[in-house]
Structures are given as C-alpha cells and as structure tokens.
Motif scaffolding. Structure first.
Motif, PDB file in Angstrom:
ATOM      1  N   THR A 297       0.835  -1.211   0.000  1.00 25.35           N
ATOM      2  CA  THR A 297       0.000   0.000   0.000  1.00 25.35           C
ATOM      3  C   THR A 297       0.861   1.249   0.000  1.00 25.35           C
ATOM      4  O   THR A 297       0.648   2.168  -0.804  1.00 25.35           O
ATOM      5  N   VAL A 298       1.844   1.302   0.876  1.00 26.68           N
ATOM      6  CA  VAL A 298       2.734   2.464   0.939  1.00 26.68           C
ATOM      7  C   VAL A 298       3.518   2.607  -0.359  1.00 26.68           C
ATOM      8  O   VAL A 298       3.648   3.715  -0.915  1.00 26.68           O
ATOM      9  N   TRP A 299       4.043   1.486  -0.860  1.00 25.12           N
ATOM     10  CA  TRP A 299       4.840   1.519  -2.094  1.00 25.12           C
ATOM     11  C   TRP A 299       4.041   2.126  -3.243  1.00 25.12           C
ATOM     12  O   TRP A 299       4.496   3.045  -3.931  1.00 25.12           O
ATOM     13  N   PHE A 300       2.832   1.626  -3.455  1.00 27.26           N
ATOM     14  CA  PHE A 300       2.058   2.081  -4.609  1.00 27.26           C
ATOM     15  C   PHE A 300       1.442   3.459  -4.392  1.00 27.26           C
ATOM     16  O   PHE A 300       1.203   4.186  -5.364  1.00 27.26           O
ATOM     17  N   LEU A 301       1.190   3.839  -3.139  1.00 26.85           N
ATOM     18  CA  LEU A 301       0.770   5.216  -2.898  1.00 26.85           C
ATOM     19  C   LEU A 301       1.872   6.184  -3.300  1.00 26.85           C
ATOM     20  O   LEU A 301       1.610   7.242  -3.899  1.00 26.85           O
ATOM     21  N   ILE A 302       3.117   5.835  -2.985  1.00 29.23           N
ATOM     22  CA  ILE A 302       4.251   6.670  -3.406  1.00 29.23           C
ATOM     23  C   ILE A 302       4.341   6.699  -4.923  1.00 29.23           C
ATOM     24  O   ILE A 302       4.531   7.762  -5.531  1.00 29.23           O
ATOM     25  N   GLN A 303       4.191   5.537  -5.561  1.00 31.45           N
ATOM     26  CA  GLN A 303       4.295   5.474  -7.010  1.00 31.45           C
ATOM     27  C   GLN A 303       3.197   6.268  -7.704  1.00 31.45           C
ATOM     28  O   GLN A 303       3.412   6.837  -8.786  1.00 31.45           O
ATOM     29  N   ILE A 304       2.042   6.344  -7.093  1.00 35.28           N
ATOM     30  CA  ILE A 304       0.916   7.065  -7.690  1.00 35.28           C
ATOM     31  C   ILE A 304       0.997   8.563  -7.433  1.00 35.28           C
ATOM     32  O   ILE A 304       0.658   9.374  -8.296  1.00 35.28           O
ATOM     33  N   THR A 305       1.451   8.956  -6.242  1.00 36.92           N
ATOM     34  CA  THR A 305       1.442  10.378  -5.882  1.00 36.92           C
ATOM     35  C   THR A 305       2.685  11.131  -6.336  1.00 36.92           C
ATOM     36  O   THR A 305       2.608  12.323  -6.664  1.00 36.92           O
ATOM     37  N   LEU A 306       3.834  10.474  -6.359  1.00 33.87           N
ATOM     38  CA  LEU A 306       5.073  11.161  -6.734  1.00 33.87           C
ATOM     39  C   LEU A 306       4.996  11.813  -8.114  1.00 33.87           C
ATOM     40  O   LEU A 306       5.428  12.953  -8.298  1.00 33.87           O
ATOM     41  N   PRO A 307       4.442  11.155  -9.126  1.00 33.40           N
ATOM     42  CA  PRO A 307       4.396  11.774 -10.448  1.00 33.40           C
ATOM     43  C   PRO A 307       3.435  12.951 -10.587  1.00 33.40           C
ATOM     44  O   PRO A 307       3.489  13.664 -11.597  1.00 33.40           O
ATOM     45  N   VAL A 308       2.556  13.166  -9.607  1.00 34.00           N
ATOM     46  CA  VAL A 308       1.625  14.294  -9.728  1.00 34.00           C
ATOM     47  C   VAL A 308       1.997  15.451  -8.806  1.00 34.00           C
ATOM     48  O   VAL A 308       1.259  16.426  -8.693  1.00 34.00           O
ATOM     49  N   ARG A 309       3.155  15.362  -8.157  1.00 28.89           N
ATOM     50  CA  ARG A 309       3.514  16.400  -7.195  1.00 28.89           C
ATOM     51  C   ARG A 309       3.684  17.763  -7.857  1.00 28.89           C
ATOM     52  O   ARG A 309       3.519  18.814  -7.210  1.00 28.89           O
ATOM     53  N   HIS A 310       4.009  17.779  -9.164  1.00 32.58           N
ATOM     54  CA  HIS A 310       4.236  19.072  -9.825  1.00 32.58           C
ATOM     55  C   HIS A 310       2.961  19.908  -9.915  1.00 32.58           C
ATOM     56  O   HIS A 310       3.022  21.133 -10.070  1.00 32.58           O
ATOM     57  N   TRP A 311       1.783  19.260  -9.793  1.00 28.32           N
ATOM     58  CA  TRP A 311       0.531  20.018  -9.813  1.00 28.32           C
ATOM     59  C   TRP A 311       0.361  20.854  -8.547  1.00 28.32           C
ATOM     60  O   TRP A 311      -0.466  21.784  -8.512  1.00 28.32           O
ATOM     61  N   PHE A 312       1.119  20.566  -7.520  1.00 27.80           N
ATOM     62  CA  PHE A 312       1.037  21.299  -6.262  1.00 27.80           C
ATOM     63  C   PHE A 312       2.189  22.289  -6.102  1.00 27.80           C
ATOM     64  O   PHE A 312       2.357  22.883  -5.045  1.00 27.80           O
ATOM     65  N   GLY A 323       9.546  19.021 -10.084  1.00 22.33           N
ATOM     66  CA  GLY A 323       8.634  17.886 -10.090  1.00 22.33           C
ATOM     67  C   GLY A 323       8.736  17.057 -11.353  1.00 22.33           C
ATOM     68  O   GLY A 323       7.904  16.169 -11.582  1.00 22.33           O
ATOM     69  N   HIS A 324       9.755  17.308 -12.170  1.00 19.67           N
ATOM     70  CA  HIS A 324       9.884  16.570 -13.426  1.00 19.67           C
ATOM     71  C   HIS A 324      10.465  15.173 -13.211  1.00 19.67           C
ATOM     72  O   HIS A 324       9.956  14.193 -13.769  1.00 19.67           O
ATOM     73  N   ARG A 325      11.511  15.081 -12.423  1.00 18.45           N
ATOM     74  CA  ARG A 325      12.175  13.791 -12.257  1.00 18.45           C
ATOM     75  C   ARG A 325      11.298  12.802 -11.491  1.00 18.45           C
ATOM     76  O   ARG A 325      10.474  13.184 -10.680  1.00 18.45           O
ATOM     77  N   MET A 326      11.482  11.528 -11.802  1.00 23.09           N
ATOM     78  CA  MET A 326      10.747  10.440 -11.159  1.00 23.09           C
ATOM     79  C   MET A 326       9.241  10.568 -11.373  1.00 23.09           C
ATOM     80  O   MET A 326       8.444  10.223 -10.506  1.00 23.09           O
TER      81      MET A 326
END
Length: 440
Positions: A297-312, A323-326
């Motif tokens: 759960t933690v692993w995939f939450l990171i995988q899902i949220t990390l790529p959208v951090r640039h919207w914040f 927010g481009h890398r990773m």
C-alpha cells in the motif's frame, strides 16, 4: 478475498525466466558503461558531479575506481542471472545502482529510475527458488510456485509507469507534433531511416502511437484476445526505440516483461519444459502476511502520488522542471538555452561582476545540463562558492539565463539579481528565483 488474491500460489516459471533475462541485462548495463566510455564521460573526466541535492556524500571513486565499481556491479548482475546467492547479489546490485543513480544527473533518464525500482522489487521476490546455483547447492530451497502477489506487484508497477507516460503527453506541443518533429530532426543523419523520419506522416505516427501504446499496452497484454497482437506491437515499438533513440537495455527489458502476461502454461512450455508445472492453486498464508499489505500500500501510494507532485508546485513543470524527475515524463520536451554565470567579491566594495568561463569547470555533457536545469544552476553556484572560499573569498553568484522549450522563443529563466550561492534549495515547493510564466 485479499488473502485469496495475494497468497494463492501460481506457477513461478515466469518469474524464474525473467530473473535470467533481468540478470543478463543489468550485467550488460554495468559492463556496457565501461566499454562505451559512459563512465569516463560521466564520472571520471568531470571535476565534480551533479548529484541529487542533499546527497553530496555520494561522489565517484578516485582515479579509475568507478571502472572497478561497475565491474563489480556486472559480476553481481551475472550472479543474479545464474541465481548464486541470489538475494544478496540482487541487494548488492540495487545498492550500487542506487549510488550511481543518485550520484549524477548529467545522464539522467527515467529508465534509470525504473531500473532502480525494479531492482528493489526483485530483491524481495523469490526469483532464486528454481533453475539456480542456490537450489543446486541446497535442494531445500527449490520451489515451483510463488504467491500471486509476486506477479501483481510487477504488473501494477508497469501499469503505473505506462499510464503516467501516456497522460503526460496530453499537452499542446506533443499533440501538434512539435515534439515529434524536433525529436526526429535530431535523427536526420541516420542512414536509411533518417529521411523517412522527417516526413509529416512519421511525426503524426510517433505522436499518437506513443500516446496509445503507453495507455493501452498493459490492458491489451492482460486480455487474452489481444495479447498476441499487443506483443507483436511491443516488439516493433521497443525495437524502434532501441534503433532510433538508442536507450540501452530498456527496450529489451520491456520486452522481457512480456513473460508475466502470457499464460503460465505457455511460458512453462516455451522456456521450462523440464520443470514440473504447478497446478495446485493452494492458498498459503505466510508468516510475513501482516507486512505485505501495508508495504504494498505504501509503495504504490508513493508510485501514484510522486508523479503528480508538480501540480502542487506553482508554475508549469515543462518550464520550471520542478517535479519533473521520477514522474515518467519521458521525451516530452526539448530544452535549449544560453546561461552565463557571474561572480562578485562581496568583501570588495569596488568589485564588479566577473564572467565565469564554465568550460574551465564542466564537461560537455555537464554544460548542457547547467545551461537549462535550475537545480544544476544552483549546484554550480554552490560549487563556485566553495571553490572561491578555499581562496579566502566570499562571493555572490548571479545567473543570466534564457531558455527555449521545444524550439520556441527564448525567455528569461532565472532572476538575474538573485545570488544563487546564498539562497537555499526548496525541495518540496517552488524556488522563487525561477521566473514563472503563464502556460501558453
């Protein structure tokens, strides 16, 4: 329900054969870096490396040390392939690859990040329990099955990567073929295909095939009726990427993932006929059950949220790079720019800004990085500050930078009145000295 999905055992032929492919490819990645000159260009020739900010302790080994470093990595890759001390060999390679990944950004590639994630996953999976030296030495380790979660974690990880890669392409410069045109222009010198890639039809094909492939390939491979045609399309797509973009082992690694999508019976029949095929479908609750769901759960939450951090983060990520890398933003834009650095001796009231010749400090590859990426500009300013501090000077570093995205008009990128040597780097928010513009 969760127990049945995660802990029902299935035949492990796909994981075992993937381990063989994976070990060979990561060994090729390490050894290839030696013979292609990548290590020399990236880690030996430069005066210093642009490591991930905050990880300054990660520095290349002195002299020819990095050649030995990569040679050892190659050996660990081969040990993974043959399954000798599999777990420790995989963990060792993972740690060493993480060091390489975080040590330098001059050769940053999303695929390097994917390889790091896969190394972590493979360190956990029971991929050495068959067709391995470990099993030959200790038959008690032999297993012909694995819990289903081992398959699910690979498929979900790939689905996340491909989906974000597709969604990121839904922006004007990709959809109007600007990116494809620029990408293909850089391949005009290729024999035979160079001229073909300059055609408008080629730009249209690259644009929309790229979106559709990334968006649909995982569902099409999962569905039995479309699996074979999807696999054939994958072969064309990844070989095209290998030939045109020359991105190392990753097209072949992507093809190797196909073993997880075909039926277990077919993979067993093609690759491991001598192995007993597992059909029992037992549900075995392991002692580590209480850790599996929270960790996944933690692993995939990171995988899902990390790529959208640039919207914040304020500003357009295509411009600011924050927010481009990773984030699986692969080959989305071309950046070019003219960036000059000036220093000012803060202890001399009559001093004027002095131009710094970057070629005295940076390799050709680093010059391209520092000309367009804000974190590299900040790091170079810190490097200059430290350099002059050894001479007893306290300096300010100012930057005049104009950047172009996808061949468009150049615009001022960095506030020229901000001393980059004496401002902090903001990890989780915007850096105000990057000049923001409204999205075009």
């Amino acid at each position: 329900m969760i127990n049945r999905w995660l802990f029902t055992h299935i035949d492990n032929s796909a994981l075992i054969i993937f381990r063989v492919f994976f070990g060979f490819l990561i060994a090729a990645e390490a050894i290839g870096a030696i013979f292609t000159g990548w290590i020399k260009r990236t880690m030996i020739d430069p005066e210093f490396t642009f490591n991930f900010i905050g990880l300054d302790f990660l520095q290349p080994l002195p002299g020819n040390g990095m050649y030995f470093y990569f040679a050892v990595m190659g050996i660990f890759g081969l040990l993974v392939m043959i399954g000798f001390r599999y777990r420790w060999s995989m963990i060792a390679y993972t740690i060493m690859w993480a060091g390489v990944y975080f040590m330098q950004k001059s050769s940053y590639n999303n695929h390097y990040y994917l390889l790091l994630l896969l190394c972590i996953i493979m360190s956990i999976l029971p991929a050495g329990n068959y067709f391995s030296v470990d099993v030959k030495q200790n038959p008690l380790l032999k297993k012909i099955s694995m819990p289903r979660w081992c398959l699910l974690v690979i498929i979900i990880q790939l689905w996340i990567v491909y989906t974000y890669a597709s969604v990121a392409k839904f922006y004007p410069d990709w959809l109007d073929y600007t990116v494809a045109k620029n990408l293909m222009a850089g391949r005009a010198h290729y024999p035979i295909v160079g001229d073909i890639l300059q055609g408008h039809w080629a730009h249209i094909s690259v644009t929309y095939f790229g979106i559709l492939f990334d968006l649909l390939i995982i569902p099409l491979l999962l569905w039995k009726r479309t699996r074979f045609i999807a696999f054939c399309i994958s072969i064309f797509f990844h070989l095209f990427n290998s030939i045109v973009f020359q991105i190392g082992i990753f097209p072949y690694l992507s093809l190797a993932f196909s073993v997880f999508f075909f039926s277990k019976e077919k993979i067993h029949r093609i690759f491991m006929k001598k192995k007993e095929f597992y059909t029992a479908s037992e549900m075995v609750i392991p002692s580590y059950k209480k850790f599996v769901v929270p960790i996944m759960t933690v692993w995939f939450l990171i995988q899902i949220t990390l790529p959208v951090r640039h919207w914040f983060i304020p500003g357009d990520v295509l411009w600011t790079e924050e927010g481009h890398r990773m984030s699986w933003r692969m080959m989305l834009r071309g950046r070019s720019g003219i960036t000059n650095f000036y220093i000012l001796d803060k202890n001399d009231p009559e001093a004027k800004r002095k131009y710094i010749n970057k070629t005295n400090y940076l390799s050709r590859k680093q010059l391209r990085l520092v000309s367009t990426k804000p974190d590299a500009m900040w790091q170079f300013a810190q490097h200059l500050k430290e350099k002059y501090a050894t001479e007893g000077k306290d300096i300010a570093v100012y930057v005049n930078s104009k950047i172009s995205i996808n061949g468009k008009e150049q615009k001022v990128f960095i506030d020229p009145e901000v001393d980059l040597a004496n401002v902090p780097w903001n990890y989780f928010s915007t850096n105000p000295w990057i000049i923001k513009y409204n999205r075009e």
